[in-house]
Design a protein around this motif. Structure first.
Motif, short mmCIF file in Angstrom:
data_model
loop_
_atom_site.label_atom_id
_atom_site.label_comp_id
_atom_site.label_asym_id
_atom_site.label_seq_id
_atom_site.Cartn_x
_atom_site.Cartn_y
_atom_site.Cartn_z
N UNK A 70 41.89 34.76 26.08
CA UNK A 70 42.65 33.92 25.70
C UNK A 70 44.07 34.47 25.81
N UNK A 71 44.19 35.71 25.17
CA UNK A 71 45.39 36.65 25.20
C UNK A 71 45.81 36.62 26.67
N UNK A 72 44.87 37.20 27.69
CA UNK A 72 45.24 37.58 28.89
C UNK A 72 45.88 36.23 29.77
N UNK A 73 45.38 35.10 29.31
CA UNK A 73 45.85 33.83 29.90
C UNK A 73 46.94 33.10 29.32
N UNK A 74 47.51 33.70 28.05
CA UNK A 74 48.52 33.07 27.41
C UNK A 74 49.92 33.39 28.38
N UNK A 75 50.52 32.06 28.41
CA UNK A 75 51.92 32.06 29.18
C UNK A 75 52.85 31.58 28.06
N UNK A 76 53.95 32.22 27.92
CA UNK A 76 55.21 31.73 27.05
C UNK A 76 56.27 31.54 27.66
N UNK A 77 57.08 30.62 27.19
CA UNK A 77 58.43 30.34 28.02
C UNK A 77 59.63 30.10 26.86
N UNK A 78 60.77 30.79 27.56
CA UNK A 78 61.93 30.72 26.80
C UNK A 78 62.89 29.97 27.66
N UNK A 79 63.55 28.95 26.83
CA UNK A 79 64.11 27.93 27.42
C UNK A 79 65.61 27.97 26.65
N UNK A 80 66.71 28.07 27.52
CA UNK A 80 67.89 28.40 27.01
C UNK A 80 68.98 27.52 27.73
N UNK A 81 70.08 27.01 26.79
CA UNK A 81 71.05 26.27 27.27
C UNK A 81 72.46 27.37 27.37
N UNK A 82 72.23 28.45 27.09
CA UNK A 82 73.09 29.46 27.33
C UNK A 82 73.68 29.99 25.81
N UNK A 83 73.80 28.86 25.01
CA UNK A 83 74.22 29.64 23.56
C UNK A 83 73.02 29.07 22.56
N UNK A 84 72.07 28.33 23.19
CA UNK A 84 70.85 28.26 22.46
C UNK A 84 69.43 28.70 23.05
N UNK A 85 68.47 28.94 22.40
CA UNK A 85 67.51 29.29 22.84
C UNK A 85 66.08 28.90 22.13
N UNK A 86 65.07 28.66 22.88
CA UNK A 86 63.70 28.45 22.08
C UNK A 86 62.62 29.00 22.97
#
Length: 221
Positions: A70-86
């Motif tokens: 499961x760790x090997x298959x994990x994918x994480x995403x960073x979304x940003x509008x420039x001044x904000x990030x999640x």
């Protein structure tokens, strides 16, 4: 005795009021952030868990192997509008009950069972966790991370990146706390001050990050 009861009621009300304020803050922060989440950038990461030499020599149970899968298959995403990030884990559309359980264990082991929100304007980061159907947040300042910028550089995914160092406290499963070194490789040409989890505040996007020499690493896909 009645005085003790009154004190208990007072502190209980005070604790509930504080919890409600925290929950309200989390709600406002997330609602405010999602206004611009659809306009901006998306960066995908994979995660790698390294074994110590002693762990490599030990036989592994089928459950541990499934968690590692499961760790090997994990994918994480960073979304940003420039001044904000999640920063959050990418959800899978279809997954079996057993795999879902193994994934929860994997996320807990990696301390990734949260969403991480950051705002440059307010200098705030908030880690949002869910417990028993209720979301709560742990707030910190982006500037709390004291980076040591170096001139060492390398190319990551076609971008020239520079090395930055900091330390953070880590508590293991036995409750023992120690300082671990964080190594980040950031790209100044990508002017987004974010990265995996709540690591940020650098003059460029973090494309590679290592939490401890032999622990967890994040690589941009």
């Amino acid at each position: 005795m009645f005085a003790l009861i009154r004190m208990w009621v007072f502190f209980k009300k005070k604790a509930m009021k504080k919890l409600l304020i925290i929950l309200f803050t989390v709600f406002i922060f997330i609602s405010w952030f999602t206004l611009d989440e659809s306009k901006g950038y998306e960066v995908e990461y994979r995660v790698e868990l390294k074994n110590s030499p002693s762990e490599n020599s030990k036989p592994r149970s089928s459950a541990i192997l499934k968690v590692r899968e499961q760790i090997d298959n994990l994918r994480l995403i960073l979304k940003s509008s420039g001044q904000r990030g999640v920063f959050k884990v990418l959800e899978e559309m279809s997954i079996s009950h057993n795999d879902r359980l193994m994934k929860r264990i994997a996320l807990s082991a990696l301390n990734l069972n949260s969403d991480f929100y950051s705002s440059v304007a307010s200098n705030e980061s908030i880690r949002v966790k869910e417990f028993d159907g209720v979301k709560y947040g742990i707030k910190s300042q982006m500037s709390d991370i004291q980076w040591n910028l170096t001139s060492e550089k390398k190319v990551v995914s076609g971008y020239t990146c520079y090395k930055a160092l900091t330390t953070t406290k880590f508590t293991d499963r036995k409750g023992q706390t120690s300082n671990i070194e964080i190594i980040a490789w950031y790209a100044p040409t990508l002017s987004l001050p974010f990265g995996p989890k709540n690591y940020g505040g650098l003059p460029g996007l973090i494309l590679e990050l290592h939490e401890g020499e032999d622990r967890i690493s994040y690589y941009v896909e």
